[in-house]
Motif scaffolding. Structure first.
Motif, PDB file in Angstrom:
ATOM      1  N   VAL A  67       8.421   6.672   8.031  1.00  0.00           N
ATOM      2  CA  VAL A  67       8.476   8.041   8.365  1.00  0.00           C
ATOM      3  C   VAL A  67       9.832   8.545   8.115  1.00  0.00           C
ATOM      4  CG1 VAL A  67       8.157   9.440  10.215  1.00  0.00           C
ATOM      5  CG2 VAL A  67       6.987   7.525  10.242  1.00  0.00           C
ATOM      6  N   GLN A  68       9.712   9.746   7.365  1.00  0.00           N
ATOM      7  CA  GLN A  68      10.834  10.569   6.721  1.00  0.00           C
ATOM      8  C   GLN A  68      10.881  11.843   7.320  1.00  0.00           C
ATOM      9  OE1 GLN A  68      10.768   9.931   2.518  1.00  0.00           O
ATOM     10  NE2 GLN A  68      11.401   7.921   2.453  1.00  0.00           N
ATOM     11  N   GLY A  69      11.249  12.012   8.709  1.00  0.00           N
ATOM     12  CA  GLY A  69      11.238  13.300   9.159  1.00  0.00           C
ATOM     13  C   GLY A  69       9.470  13.932   9.520  1.00  0.00           C
ATOM     14  N   LYS A  70       9.222  15.053   8.714  1.00  0.00           N
ATOM     15  CA  LYS A  70       7.920  15.454   8.793  1.00  0.00           C
ATOM     16  C   LYS A  70       6.824  14.915   7.767  1.00  0.00           C
ATOM     17  CE  LYS A  70       8.979  18.345  12.082  1.00  0.00           C
ATOM     18  NZ  LYS A  70       8.340  18.077  13.496  1.00  0.00           N
ATOM     19  N   LEU A  71       7.252  13.929   7.140  1.00  0.00           N
ATOM     20  CA  LEU A  71       6.534  13.096   6.106  1.00  0.00           C
ATOM     21  C   LEU A  71       6.278  11.819   6.283  1.00  0.00           C
ATOM     22  CD1 LEU A  71       5.080  13.723   3.443  1.00  0.00           C
ATOM     23  CD2 LEU A  71       7.028  13.248   2.200  1.00  0.00           C
ATOM     24  N   ALA A  72       5.254  11.124   6.272  1.00  0.00           N
ATOM     25  CA  ALA A  72       4.964   9.857   6.363  1.00  0.00           C
ATOM     26  C   ALA A  72       4.240   9.296   5.155  1.00  0.00           C
ATOM     27  CB  ALA A  72       4.196   9.568   7.750  1.00  0.00           C
ATOM     28  N   PHE A  73       4.524   8.067   5.128  1.00  0.00           N
ATOM     29  CA  PHE A  73       3.851   7.385   3.890  1.00  0.00           C
ATOM     30  C   PHE A  73       3.101   5.951   4.533  1.00  0.00           C
ATOM     31  CE2 PHE A  73       7.135   9.915   1.883  1.00  0.00           C
ATOM     32  CZ  PHE A  73       6.539  10.399   0.928  1.00  0.00           C
ATOM     33  N   GLY A  74       2.209   5.545   4.007  1.00  0.00           N
ATOM     34  CA  GLY A  74       1.722   4.148   4.194  1.00  0.00           C
ATOM     35  C   GLY A  74       1.006   3.482   3.204  1.00  0.00           C
ATOM     36  N   THR A  75       0.743   1.964   3.162  1.00  0.00           N
ATOM     37  CA  THR A  75       0.207   1.376   2.239  1.00  0.00           C
ATOM     38  C   THR A  75      -1.127   1.024   3.191  1.00  0.00           C
ATOM     39  OG1 THR A  75       2.102   0.927   1.028  1.00  0.00           O
ATOM     40  CG2 THR A  75      -0.002  -0.573   0.709  1.00  0.00           C
ATOM     41  N   LEU A  76      -2.428   1.507   2.326  1.00  0.00           N
ATOM     42  CA  LEU A  76      -3.515   0.825   2.754  1.00  0.00           C
ATOM     43  C   LEU A  76      -4.119  -0.078   1.802  1.00  0.00           C
ATOM     44  CD1 LEU A  76      -6.056   1.793   4.903  1.00  0.00           C
ATOM     45  CD2 LEU A  76      -7.117   2.574   2.748  1.00  0.00           C
ATOM     46  N   ASP A  78      -7.128  -2.861   1.129  1.00  0.00           N
ATOM     47  CA  ASP A  78      -8.630  -3.366   1.444  1.00  0.00           C
ATOM     48  C   ASP A  78      -8.832  -4.695   0.333  1.00  0.00           C
ATOM     49  OD1 ASP A  78      -9.051  -2.535  -1.360  1.00  0.00           O
ATOM     50  OD2 ASP A  78     -10.375  -0.650  -0.805  1.00  0.00           O
ATOM     51  N   HIS A  79     -10.065  -5.044   0.510  1.00  0.00           N
ATOM     52  CA  HIS A  79     -10.362  -6.273  -0.274  1.00  0.00           C
ATOM     53  C   HIS A  79     -10.008  -6.369  -1.778  1.00  0.00           C
ATOM     54  CE1 HIS A  79     -14.157  -4.003  -0.919  1.00  0.00           C
ATOM     55  NE2 HIS A  79     -14.756  -4.841  -1.801  1.00  0.00           N
ATOM     56  N   THR A  80     -10.065  -4.932  -2.268  1.00  0.00           N
ATOM     57  CA  THR A  80      -9.633  -4.765  -3.831  1.00  0.00           C
ATOM     58  C   THR A  80      -8.345  -4.659  -4.338  1.00  0.00           C
ATOM     59  OG1 THR A  80     -10.290  -2.490  -3.851  1.00  0.00           O
ATOM     60  CG2 THR A  80     -12.048  -3.963  -3.970  1.00  0.00           C
ATOM     61  N   GLY A  81      -7.485  -4.173  -3.148  1.00  0.00           N
ATOM     62  CA  GLY A  81      -5.886  -3.878  -3.758  1.00  0.00           C
ATOM     63  C   GLY A  81      -5.298  -3.072  -2.643  1.00  0.00           C
ATOM     64  N   ARG A  82      -4.411  -2.104  -3.240  1.00  0.00           N
ATOM     65  CA  ARG A  82      -3.559  -1.510  -2.159  1.00  0.00           C
ATOM     66  C   ARG A  82      -3.354   0.076  -2.862  1.00  0.00           C
ATOM     67  NH1 ARG A  82       0.053  -5.124   1.236  1.00  0.00           N
ATOM     68  NH2 ARG A  82      -1.107  -6.984   1.179  1.00  0.00           N
ATOM     69  N   LEU A  83      -3.228   0.824  -2.083  1.00  0.00           N
ATOM     70  CA  LEU A  83      -3.055   2.411  -2.475  1.00  0.00           C
ATOM     71  C   LEU A  83      -2.237   3.001  -1.552  1.00  0.00           C
ATOM     72  CD1 LEU A  83      -4.011   4.360  -4.744  1.00  0.00           C
ATOM     73  CD2 LEU A  83      -5.849   5.183  -2.979  1.00  0.00           C
ATOM     74  N   GLN A  84      -1.269   3.964  -1.796  1.00  0.00           N
ATOM     75  CA  GLN A  84      -0.400   4.670  -0.784  1.00  0.00           C
ATOM     76  C   GLN A  84      -1.237   5.881  -0.295  1.00  0.00           C
ATOM     77  OE1 GLN A  84       3.941   5.495  -1.748  1.00  0.00           O
ATOM     78  NE2 GLN A  84       3.084   7.483  -2.184  1.00  0.00           N
ATOM     79  N   LEU A  85      -0.842   6.004   1.093  1.00  0.00           N
ATOM     80  CA  LEU A  85      -1.197   7.268   1.888  1.00  0.00           C
ATOM     81  C   LEU A  85      -0.114   8.129   1.841  1.00  0.00           C
ATOM     82  CD1 LEU A  85      -2.902   5.091   4.792  1.00  0.00           C
ATOM     83  CD2 LEU A  85      -4.047   6.150   2.485  1.00  0.00           C
ATOM     84  N   PHE A  86      -0.392   9.134   1.703  1.00  0.00           N
ATOM     85  CA  PHE A  86       0.584  10.442   1.819  1.00  0.00           C
ATOM     86  C   PHE A  86       0.461  11.456   3.077  1.00  0.00           C
ATOM     87  CE2 PHE A  86       1.790  14.774   0.686  1.00  0.00           C
ATOM     88  CZ  PHE A  86       3.074  14.690   0.282  1.00  0.00           C
ATOM     89  N   ALA A  87       1.340  11.612   4.071  1.00  0.00           N
ATOM     90  CA  ALA A  87       0.848  12.157   5.204  1.00  0.00           C
ATOM     91  C   ALA A  87       1.548  13.190   5.535  1.00  0.00           C
ATOM     92  CB  ALA A  87       0.585  11.063   6.489  1.00  0.00           C
TER      93      ALA A  87
END
Length: 491
Positions: A67-76, A78-87
């Motif tokens: 979490v960077q202030g008013k912006l959050a990043f995550g890594t989702l 699943d069974h095939t790989g990983r992808l960034q979430l931009f929140a």
């Protein structure tokens, strides 16, 4: 908790301090339109800051979050790989709750596919929901699980954080599928035979014993499907195979698990040369499909799986190893002396065939790196194999050895009911003398042979060891989803 897994969280949810959601707050189903790998494949070369206008719905575990202030990043993941979430806080519903998620929580996210200013492919979090909370500490991908026992015992966690585990076990599934296709393409019919056996047989091994209450009958978990598969050849199915579990009441080691998977197949009208060719062709085919080449690396050493493989008699290999010519015809006292000189434990009951085999297993087998078929085993240690056409003290049996380990065992099948009875009775005498791995007399199988078994060849391949070979894995536990373990010690 560091890099271990499994400590129960008792303080509730994340930094926001909320409690775990009630089950009636969680959805019964969720729409998923894409996998992380499919999204990466569809949008491989987006410019930084690009917006695609494509809205997707994905689901999986949250494996990283910052979490960077008013912006959050995550890594989702699943069974095939990983992808960034931009929140971004401005457009992400319940932004504070999203920021309070724990690593390992299951969530679904829908939103537009885009890239950040740094060019990272992402899904913008336009909507999200919790699917399941993790109540235990979840290790991240950077630290993983360093304790092997925890990895195997908590495979459901290991699969998320240990890439090699997921890759090896996914490869195993593909290997089994390819084996089926290979066998079916050669007109073999897949069958299923009993796992409960009234008489243990088909291999030299100690069985597990169970009890059927309704019949008041002791039964044995099968140590091999061999005798039932050969009954099917008698019954008129000329090519049969089975992929299934077998059970042997033996110790644990990097190469042994009490339950493991075997491919067993039988073909009428052929001899052991037929199944040596089948084996090398199968392994070569799998290497090309799984590894992309037959020239692989295993445990740091080069290994060429291309057909054809060498074929060398067992006695010749032992003679080369110990520097002295020996065979099943050698004087028994000479073989006993050689066993003593090479530190090979023996029993008084061992004949020349068993002594020769013990010498081979202790001095020679582990030195055979490149694929080889060790042929012409002594009759004494091959109770189901047909006599060698050139030497009555030998059988037409082979074992495929790769990287110093037995990969398969096969032979021209013994078709003579009188000779089979004599060998069963010899095995029964050994069992009565204390050999827990010896066979018993199977009267029904002998009756089947009385109806006539044509010239037949049989083969058994250990699937776990084959997967180990093709995934460069040195312990069987890494290629078995849930290996047998000692009881967990709890405090």
């Amino acid at each position: 908790m560091g890099n271990s897994a499994g400590e129960l969280r008792r303080e509730g949810r994340g930094s926001a301090g909320s409690v775990w959601p009630r089950m009636d707050e969680l959805p019964y189903s969720v729409e998923v339109t894409d996998t992380t790998a499919a999204i990466a494949d569809r949008f491989p070369n987006l410019e930084p800051g690009a917006e695609t206008g494509s809205v997707v719905a994905v689901a999986g575990r949250l494996m990283l979050r910052r979490v960077q202030g008013k912006l959050a990043f995550g890594t989702l993941a699943d069974h095939t790989g990983r992808l960034q979430l931009f929140a971004p806080s401005a457009s992400t519903p319940e932004f504070d709750a999203f920021c309070a998620l724990n690593l390992g929580d299951w969530i679904s996210v829908s939103g537009e596919v885009m890239t950040t200013r740094r060019g990272e492919l992402s899904v913008r979090v336009d909507a999200w929901q919790m699917l399941a909370a993790t109540r235990r500490s979840f290790p991240d991908k950077w630290h993983g699980i360093t304790d092997p026992d925890t990895r195997f015992r908590q495979r459901y966690v290991d699969l998320w954080v240990t890439e090699n585990s997921r890759a090896a076990l996914a490869a195993r599934s593909r290997i089994v599928s390819l084996i089926r296709r290979f066998m079916e393409s050669r007109d073999y019919m897949e069958v299923e035979t009993p796992i409960f056996h009234p008489i243990p047989g088909g291999a030299l091994a100690r069985p597990f014993v169970t009890h059927h209450n309704a019949l008041d009958l002791d039964l044995y978990l099968r140590i091999a499907p061999e005798l039932y598969l050969k009954r099917l050849v008698v019954g008129g199915f000329p090519r049969v195979f089975e992929l299934g579990r077998v059970f042997r009441n033996e110790g644990l080691s990097p190469r042994h698990n009490p339950e493991f998977t075997m491919l067993e197949c039988y073909e009428a009208y052929g001899d052991y040369e037929v199944h040596m060719a089948l084996t090398e062709q199968l392994v070569e085919s799998l290497a090309r499909e799984i590894c992309g080449t037959t020239q692989i690396t295993y445990d740091g050493r080069e290994l060429n799986l291309s057909a054809p493989w060498r074929r060398v008699p067992l006695a010749q290999l032992v003679s080369e190893t110990i520097g002295r010519e020996v065979s099943v015809h050698s004087p028994i006292d000479e073989l006993r002396t050689l066993c003593e000189e090479h530190g090979v434990p023996i029993k008084e009951s061992y004949g020349t065939g068993k002594l020769l085999l013990e010498l081979y297993e202790k001095t020679t087998e582990h030195t055979l790196w490149e694929p080889i078929f060790v042929t012409d085993y002594p009759k004494e240690v091959s109770p189901l194999s047909r006599d060698h056409r050139d030497d009555p003290l030998l059988t037409e049996r082979f074992e495929g050895i790769v990287a110093g380990r037995e990969l398969c065992n096969g032979f021209s099948e013994l078709c003579d009911p009188d000779e089979q009875r004599a060998r069963f009775e010899d095995q029964a005498a050994q069992k009565a003398g204390g050999d827990d791995e010896a066979m018993a007399v199977d009267e029904d199988y002998l009756r089947a042979l009385d109806y006539g078994l044509p010239p037949t060849v049989g083969l058994g391949i250990g699937i776990d060891r084959l997967v180990m070979l093709l995934t460069d894995t040195t312990t069987i536990r890494d290629v078995v989803l849930f290996p047998t373990l000692r009881p967990e010690v709890t405090e």
